[in-house]
Design an enzyme around this catalytic site. Structure first.
Site, short mmCIF file in Angstrom:
data_model
loop_
_atom_site.label_atom_id
_atom_site.label_comp_id
_atom_site.label_asym_id
_atom_site.label_seq_id
_atom_site.Cartn_x
_atom_site.Cartn_y
_atom_site.Cartn_z
N ASP A 152 14.84 -6.55 -11.93
CA ASP A 152 16.30 -6.42 -12.11
C ASP A 152 16.90 -6.12 -10.73
O ASP A 152 17.22 -4.98 -10.42
CB ASP A 152 16.57 -5.28 -13.11
CG ASP A 152 18.05 -5.03 -13.32
OD1 ASP A 152 18.87 -5.79 -12.77
OD2 ASP A 152 18.38 -4.06 -14.03
N ASP A 195 9.47 1.14 -2.91
CA ASP A 195 9.61 -0.30 -2.79
C ASP A 195 8.75 -0.98 -3.86
O ASP A 195 7.53 -0.78 -3.90
CB ASP A 195 9.14 -0.69 -1.39
CG ASP A 195 9.33 -2.17 -1.11
OD1 ASP A 195 9.69 -2.92 -2.05
OD2 ASP A 195 9.13 -2.57 0.04
N GLY A 196 9.38 -1.79 -4.71
CA GLY A 196 8.66 -2.48 -5.79
C GLY A 196 7.54 -3.37 -5.26
O GLY A 196 6.51 -3.54 -5.91
N PRO A 224 18.21 -5.54 0.79
CA PRO A 224 16.98 -4.92 0.28
C PRO A 224 16.21 -5.77 -0.73
O PRO A 224 15.01 -5.60 -0.89
CB PRO A 224 17.47 -3.62 -0.38
CG PRO A 224 18.94 -3.56 -0.28
CD PRO A 224 19.41 -4.70 0.56
N1 AG3 Z 1 21.66 -6.89 -10.89
C1 AG3 Z 1 22.60 -7.67 -10.16
C2 AG3 Z 1 22.75 -9.08 -10.55
C3 AG3 Z 1 23.44 -9.85 -9.49
C4 AG3 Z 1 24.93 -9.81 -9.55
N2 AG3 Z 1 25.49 -10.63 -8.51
C5 AG3 Z 1 26.78 -10.69 -8.20
N3 AG3 Z 1 27.65 -10.03 -8.93
N4 AG3 Z 1 27.15 -11.40 -7.18
C6 AG3 Z 1 22.26 -6.13 -11.90
C7 AG3 Z 1 21.78 -4.77 -12.02
C8 AG3 Z 1 22.04 -4.28 -13.38
N5 AG3 Z 1 21.04 -3.41 -13.84
#
Ligand code: AG3
Length: 275
Positions: free
Chosen positions: A155, A137-138, A162
């Site tokens: 990210d 957990d970060g 989570p």
């Molecule tokens: N992180 C997700 C960003 C959110 C996308 N939201 C959505 N499509 N409703 C991306 C992880 C990539 N490493």
């Protein structure tokens, strides 16, 4: 066969992509994980039915969540990446010469495993000698390290399930304490169009904790609304004061010295959120 994947981007709007085939599906202890091959975007990572990244548009998000902050810091050496189990963020971080170590803290080890197997173009730096992977957990990791990292990148998935705690003021406070004296924090902060209230709240929280808070934008076609936001908190360096001559020449397809500055130019409806 006429197979489609649908994500409800809001409860009243859906994005649909034609699917060639499903490559992988599992229920992890944290979420439902799938990798599907789509006609328009190629292989796509989906968590709890939400698009995380695709082979075709991942470069926009991964270049922007990393290089803007990395080029703002004068000499980033130690970097922490929280989330981003697919490895795209880590892949961009190790492009910077000054980096000595990237700690990658992802709560769900299954995402890392699936990315290694099905998304090698994105996960290719996960075995890099400078990268240490911690499946944890970060929030816990940040709490147990003080004045340690030059840059912390969050990210995360959307602020439900989570990732919820990764959008809280208490977490930003812990991040501040985990950074060195001239440290920088950057996080993906959702859609200005659909998540304006969230962006506003995050900006207030970050501005209350860091001397400098800034928002920048990029265009990610598979995310709700396309237009996507990132929030930066900085103890010392201002991304707008960066000397263009010092911006490292990198192999990128979205980020560039011009984009570095232009991504901070906000349309009035977004500026409005930050008042
Ligand atoms: N992180 C997700 C960003 C959110 C996308 N939201 C959505 N499509 N409703 C991306 C992880 C990539 N490493």
């Amino acid at each position: 066969m006429d197979l489609w994947f649908e994500e409800y981007q809001t409860k009243d709007m859906v994005i649909a992509c034609r699917v060639r085939r499903t490559l992988h599906e599992e229920k992890t202890p944290f979420q439902n994980l799938a990798v599907i091959d789509t006609v328009e975007f190629g292989r796509m990572l989906v968590l709890d039915n939400v698009i995380q990244t695709t082979i075709r548009d991942e470069f926009v998000y991964h270049e922007m969540i990393t290089h803007v902050a990395l080029n703002t810091h004068q000499k980033p050496v130690n970097v922490l990446v929280i989330g981003g189990g697919d490895g795209g963020t880590v892949r961009e971080v190790v492009k910077h010469q000054s980096i000595e170590k990237v700690v990658h803290c992802e709560i769900d080890g299954s995402v890392i495993e699936a990315a290694k197997k099905y998304l090698p173009e994105i996960s290719c730096a996960l075995e890099h000698p400078k990268v240490e992977i911690i499946v944890d957990d970060g929030i816990k990791h940040v709490r147990s390290h003080k004045s340690h990292y030059d840059l912390i990148i969050v990210d995360s998935t959307d602020p439900v399930g989570p990732a919820e705690g990764l959008f809280s003021a208490a977490f930003y406070q812990d991040i501040h304490a985990c950074l060195t004296d001239d440290g920088i924090f950057v996080a993906q902060t959702e859609s200005p169009f659909f998540n304006g209230e969230l962006i506003k709240r995050i900006h207030q929280d970050v501005a209350g904790i860091f001397p400098l808070a800034r928002l920048f934008l990029a265009n990610v076609p598979t995310y709700p609304g396309g237009l996507w936001s990132f929030t930066m908190g900085s103890k010392k360096y201002d991304p707008l004061e960066v000397d263009r001559a010092n911006i490292a020449k990198l192999d990128t397809r979205y980020y560039s010295p011009d984009i570095h500055f232009s991504s901070f130019v906000l349309p009035p409806f977004v500026q409005e959120l930050l008042k």
